[in-house]
Design an enzyme around this catalytic site. Structure first.
Site, short mmCIF file in Angstrom:
data_model
loop_
_atom_site.label_atom_id
_atom_site.label_comp_id
_atom_site.label_asym_id
_atom_site.label_seq_id
_atom_site.Cartn_x
_atom_site.Cartn_y
_atom_site.Cartn_z
N THR A 26 18.57 -11.55 6.63
CA THR A 26 18.93 -11.63 8.05
C THR A 26 20.41 -11.90 8.25
O THR A 26 21.00 -11.42 9.22
CB THR A 26 18.09 -12.70 8.79
OG1 THR A 26 18.10 -13.91 8.02
CG2 THR A 26 16.66 -12.25 8.97
N ARG A 34 8.83 -9.97 10.23
CA ARG A 34 7.61 -10.78 10.23
C ARG A 34 7.79 -12.21 10.70
O ARG A 34 6.84 -12.97 10.69
CB ARG A 34 7.02 -10.79 8.80
CG ARG A 34 6.43 -9.46 8.42
CD ARG A 34 5.65 -9.60 7.14
NE ARG A 34 5.10 -8.33 6.72
CZ ARG A 34 3.94 -7.85 7.12
NH1 ARG A 34 3.19 -8.52 7.97
NH2 ARG A 34 3.51 -6.69 6.69
N GLN A 102 10.56 -9.42 -1.79
CA GLN A 102 9.75 -8.65 -0.85
C GLN A 102 10.61 -7.64 -0.09
O GLN A 102 10.09 -6.72 0.52
CB GLN A 102 9.12 -9.59 0.19
CG GLN A 102 8.05 -10.50 -0.34
CD GLN A 102 7.61 -11.49 0.73
OE1 GLN A 102 8.26 -12.50 0.95
NE2 GLN A 102 6.52 -11.19 1.41
N HIS A 120 7.94 -4.77 -3.17
CA HIS A 120 7.45 -3.83 -2.16
C HIS A 120 8.22 -2.51 -2.16
O HIS A 120 8.18 -1.76 -1.18
CB HIS A 120 7.51 -4.47 -0.76
CG HIS A 120 6.49 -5.55 -0.57
ND1 HIS A 120 6.70 -6.65 0.23
CD2 HIS A 120 5.24 -5.70 -1.08
CE1 HIS A 120 5.64 -7.44 0.20
NE2 HIS A 120 4.75 -6.89 -0.58
N CYS A 151 10.04 21.89 -5.06
CA CYS A 151 8.72 22.46 -4.75
C CYS A 151 8.36 22.40 -3.26
O CYS A 151 7.26 22.78 -2.88
CB CYS A 151 7.65 21.78 -5.59
SG CYS A 151 7.45 20.02 -5.26
#
Length: 239
Positions: A26, A34, A102, A120, A151
């Site tokens: 932050t 969250r 995280q 994560h 592809c």
């Protein structure tokens, strides 16, 4: 005093497992999705859109939502802050520091930490689900829906989406096993299975410190708990 106890424990530890959450980023200007006032709480459907299921259902709209929610275009404007740099300084002082984060912003790696487990995943790349080729952030920003240049399949972000398996948990537990100290920074410890890690550390009797702005449901697991601004506490620990 808790701060003095934390400083002593960090000074005496030779190997530290550092668990980090949104509160570490932050100070770099990255919103905490969250926290109680975070953006995540504003719209519960975000979980639906940032899911493996939605990616396979509508990959074009998925990428629009994903880029907006995670402000992917702004990633290049963010940089490490002094909390990230503090962890690098611990490493430079001769300590073995492994960061288990995280956060998906890649700032620990950018700060120079040699051992980072991105629990994560990362926003900074995506892979082709068909051929496995990897692509970096500049490539992802070239088009609204990034596709594989080999592809032509729509790329899948290297972030762990809702419904994706967590592949780094066992490695994170191994790091905790081998550490002298577990330092938890800027996380509410609400997200599973990440929040199993402090419980695991506690079960092994590992010395542990929690620094977070708000109380967590796991405060009682830690020997030292500091509820305060993380940036401020890190500055004090450095002194």
């Amino acid at each position: 005093m808790q701060l003095e106890s934390a400083a002593k424990m960090i000074a005496e530890a030779s190997s530290i497992a550092v668990l980090t959450g949104a509160g570490v980023s932050t100070a770099s200007g990255i919103p905490d999705f969250r926290s109680t006032t975070g953006l995540w709480t504003a719209d519960e459907t975000r979980e639906y859109y940032i899911s493996n299921h939605y990616f396979h259902t509508d990959p074009v709209d998925f990428w629009q939502k994903y880029k907006a929610i995670f402000r992917v275009k702004l990633l290049k404007d963010y940089g490490p802050n002094h909390v990230h740099r503090y962890l690098k300084e611990l490493e430079n002082s001769g300590k073995e520091v492994v960061v288990i984060t995280q956060n998906v912003d890649g700032l620990h790696t950018l700060a120079g930490n040699d051992h980072v487990i991105e629990y994560h995943g990362t926003l900074n790349s995506a892979s082709c689900p068909n051929c496995g080729k990897s692509f970096d952030l500049p490539y992802l920003l070239q088009s609204e829906t990034p596709v594989c240049d080999s592809c032509e399949h729509v790329l899948k972000p290297d972030v762990v989406l809702f419904g994706d398996p967590i592949t780094e948990h066992d490695r994170a537990e191994q790091v905790i096993q081998q550490s002298d100290l577990v330092l938890v920074l800027g996380t509410s410890l609400l997200v599973s299975p990440f929040n199993i890690l402090p419980e695991y550390a506690h079960s092994l009797g590992k010395p542990s410190i929690l620094i977070n702005w708000e109380p967590t449901v796991m405060d009682e697991l830690f020997q030292v708990v500091i509820h305060d601004d993380l940036s401020k506490i890190v500055q004090q620990l450095k002194k």
